[in-house]
Scaffold this motif. Structure first.
Motif, mmCIF file in Angstrom:
data_model
loop_
_atom_site.group_PDB
_atom_site.id
_atom_site.type_symbol
_atom_site.label_atom_id
_atom_site.label_comp_id
_atom_site.label_asym_id
_atom_site.label_seq_id
_atom_site.Cartn_x
_atom_site.Cartn_y
_atom_site.Cartn_z
ATOM 1 N N GLY A 28 0.853 -1.188 0.000
ATOM 2 C CA GLY A 28 0.000 0.000 0.000
ATOM 3 C C GLY A 28 0.891 1.241 0.000
ATOM 4 N N PRO A 29 0.484 2.302 0.686
ATOM 5 C CA PRO A 29 1.347 3.488 0.788
ATOM 6 C C PRO A 29 2.305 3.448 1.976
ATOM 7 N N SER A 30 2.394 2.306 2.672
ATOM 8 C CA SER A 30 3.192 2.261 3.901
ATOM 9 C C SER A 30 4.667 2.531 3.642
ATOM 10 N N ALA A 31 5.231 1.969 2.586
ATOM 11 C CA ALA A 31 6.650 2.176 2.311
ATOM 12 C C ALA A 31 6.935 3.634 1.984
ATOM 13 N N THR A 32 6.040 4.252 1.220
ATOM 14 C CA THR A 32 6.206 5.672 0.879
ATOM 15 C C THR A 32 6.175 6.526 2.130
ATOM 16 N N LEU A 33 5.224 6.264 3.016
ATOM 17 C CA LEU A 33 5.095 7.045 4.249
ATOM 18 C C LEU A 33 6.273 6.811 5.178
ATOM 19 N N ARG A 34 6.780 5.592 5.228
ATOM 20 C CA ARG A 34 7.914 5.308 6.098
ATOM 21 C C ARG A 34 9.175 6.013 5.610
ATOM 22 N N ARG A 35 9.403 5.971 4.315
ATOM 23 C CA ARG A 35 10.620 6.575 3.780
ATOM 24 C C ARG A 35 10.585 8.095 3.861
ATOM 25 N N ASN A 36 9.403 8.671 3.659
ATOM 26 C CA ASN A 36 9.302 10.131 3.685
ATOM 27 C C ASN A 36 7.912 10.534 4.183
ATOM 28 N N PRO A 37 7.754 10.724 5.488
ATOM 29 C CA PRO A 37 6.442 11.075 6.052
ATOM 30 C C PRO A 37 5.840 12.328 5.437
ATOM 31 N N GLU A 38 6.671 13.207 4.883
ATOM 32 C CA GLU A 38 6.152 14.435 4.276
ATOM 33 C C GLU A 38 5.281 14.146 3.054
ATOM 34 N N LEU A 39 5.441 12.959 2.457
ATOM 35 C CA LEU A 39 4.634 12.619 1.281
ATOM 36 C C LEU A 39 3.192 12.303 1.643
ATOM 37 N N ALA A 40 2.875 12.291 2.932
ATOM 38 C CA ALA A 40 1.476 12.127 3.345
ATOM 39 C C ALA A 40 0.616 13.248 2.791
ATOM 40 N N ASP A 41 1.224 14.392 2.493
ATOM 41 C CA ASP A 41 0.502 15.536 1.935
ATOM 42 C C ASP A 41 0.536 15.555 0.413
ATOM 43 N N PRO A 53 -3.859 -2.464 -2.696
ATOM 44 C CA PRO A 53 -4.949 -3.167 -2.018
ATOM 45 C C PRO A 53 -6.296 -3.006 -2.731
ATOM 46 N N ARG A 54 -6.539 -1.821 -3.286
ATOM 47 C CA ARG A 54 -7.855 -1.520 -3.849
ATOM 48 C C ARG A 54 -8.122 -2.254 -5.154
ATOM 49 N N THR A 55 -7.180 -2.226 -6.076
ATOM 50 C CA THR A 55 -7.410 -2.742 -7.426
ATOM 51 C C THR A 55 -6.446 -3.861 -7.809
ATOM 52 N N GLY A 56 -5.169 -3.679 -7.489
ATOM 53 C CA GLY A 56 -4.170 -4.640 -7.924
ATOM 54 C C GLY A 56 -4.331 -6.018 -7.302
ATOM 55 N N THR A 57 -4.551 -6.063 -5.984
ATOM 56 C CA THR A 57 -4.643 -7.366 -5.321
ATOM 57 C C THR A 57 -5.858 -8.167 -5.779
ATOM 58 N N THR A 72 1.846 -16.606 -1.660
ATOM 59 C CA THR A 72 2.109 -16.029 -0.346
ATOM 60 C C THR A 72 2.030 -14.517 -0.444
ATOM 61 N N PHE A 73 1.260 -13.916 0.473
ATOM 62 C CA PHE A 73 1.091 -12.461 0.521
ATOM 63 C C PHE A 73 1.716 -11.923 1.808
ATOM 64 N N PHE A 74 2.718 -11.096 1.662
ATOM 65 C CA PHE A 74 3.345 -10.415 2.792
ATOM 66 C C PHE A 74 2.684 -9.044 2.938
ATOM 67 N N ILE A 75 2.255 -8.708 4.153
ATOM 68 C CA ILE A 75 1.507 -7.462 4.328
ATOM 69 C C ILE A 75 1.878 -6.788 5.641
ATOM 70 N N PRO A 76 2.210 -5.506 5.600
ATOM 71 C CA PRO A 76 2.467 -4.773 6.850
ATOM 72 C C PRO A 76 1.195 -4.667 7.682
ATOM 73 N N GLY A 77 1.359 -4.672 8.997
ATOM 74 C CA GLY A 77 0.204 -4.577 9.886
ATOM 75 C C GLY A 77 -0.622 -3.329 9.646
ATOM 76 N N TRP A 78 0.044 -2.219 9.366
ATOM 77 C CA TRP A 78 -0.644 -0.944 9.109
ATOM 78 C C TRP A 78 -1.587 -1.069 7.921
ATOM 79 N N VAL A 79 -1.147 -1.763 6.886
ATOM 80 C CA VAL A 79 -1.987 -1.967 5.696
ATOM 81 C C VAL A 79 -3.114 -2.945 6.011
ATOM 82 N N ALA A 80 -2.798 -3.981 6.784
ATOM 83 C CA ALA A 80 -3.815 -4.967 7.139
ATOM 84 C C ALA A 80 -4.959 -4.340 7.915
#
Length: 279
Positions: A28-41, A53-57, A72-80
């Protein structure tokens, strides 16, 4: 020689010549937010992750159904937490749900106030609360373990890790009495290096064409098939879930299926088989 070729192709037992595992990291967007929290905006950057999660999965799940493949699907807890029904659907379809951190935190670069064990436990609790089963597999975000990761995973009962690149068949990592099965990965079998383009995050390398990626992965499979190794393919639904890219995956599956004695397995099945053989 015939003898050496037989040794190479009997690694998996029976008639199985090589093993294929299709894995999907639903970041999802978790990796983007982790690497640069400023991209939340930056809604456009975040929406690229939300596509996964919305369309691809769902699109990938339909493809797997068509070809009767368990993945096998690996998923961060935040996305789950934010996609509970999707996660239930993945489990109900018979796929493995595995651990991928909480907010895509690479263990090797945690902040001083972040505890790797607590992150492992927190995300495991989330996944278990949704699927009813505690995850048995782990893949570190960005494929960056810490020196303590194998022992932490072993002590929590994980069956395997899938983050390292020290071989192209399973092997063990960690201390002898606390070791864990490693299912190795490699950047050449990951969709992100070929396709990722996000100028706001500084990623502006020219994207590969779908045909180039298909050809590259077919070559990789040919090598695995010849030497009887493990074909561990890592994909991200926000990437491979895009239309042309999911067609690459389907054509790759068809190509692999045109070869005899290839087994499609979930990661946990590979790890357990490896342990049972005492390899």
């Amino acid at each position: 020689s015939r003898k050496s070729r037989a040794a190479l192709t009997s690694l998996w037992g029976g008639k199985t010549r090589c093993v294929v595992t299709l894995t999907f990291d639903i970041d999802g967007p978790s990796a983007t937010l982790r690497r640069n929290p400023e991209l939340a905006d930056h809604p456009s950057a975040i929406s690229m992750g939300e596509f996964g999660p919305r369309t691809g999965t769902p699109r990938i799940l339909e493809l797997l159904d068509r070809h009767d493949i368990s993945a096998t699907f690996f998923i961060p807890g935040w996305v789950a937490e934010r996609n509970r029904e999707l996660l239930k659907n993945i489990g109900e379809r018979g796929h493995e749900v595995a651990h991928h951190g909480y907010l895509h935190e690479p263990p090797s670069s945690l902040e001083p106030d972040e505890d790797e064990g607590q992150i492992l436990d927190h995300a495991s609790d989330i996944l278990e609360s949704i699927t009813g089963e505690r995850p048995q597999g782990y893949r570190s975000p960005s494929w960056e373990l810490s020196a303590n990761s194998p022992q932490l995973l072993h002590d929590r009962g994980f069956g395997y890790d899938s983050s390292l690149m020290g071989d192209d068949i399973p092997y063990y990592v960690g201390e002898k009495d606390r070791r864990i099965v490693e299912l190795p990965v490699h950047w050449s079998l990951d969709d992100a290096p070929y396709y990722t383009y996000m100028p706001v995050a500084g990623r502006t390398a020219t994207m590969s064409t779908p045909n180039d990626v298909l050809t590259a992965w077919q070559w990789e499979f040919d090598g695995v098939y010849q030497y009887g190794r493990l074909f561990m393919l890592t994909m991200h639904p926000q990437v491979t879930g895009r239309l042309a890219k999911v067609m690459v995956l389907e054509r790759l599956v068809q190509y692999i299926r045109s070869h005899a004695n290839v087994g499609f397995l979930q990661c946990i099945d590979v790890a357990q088989s490896w342990t049972e053989k005492g390899m």
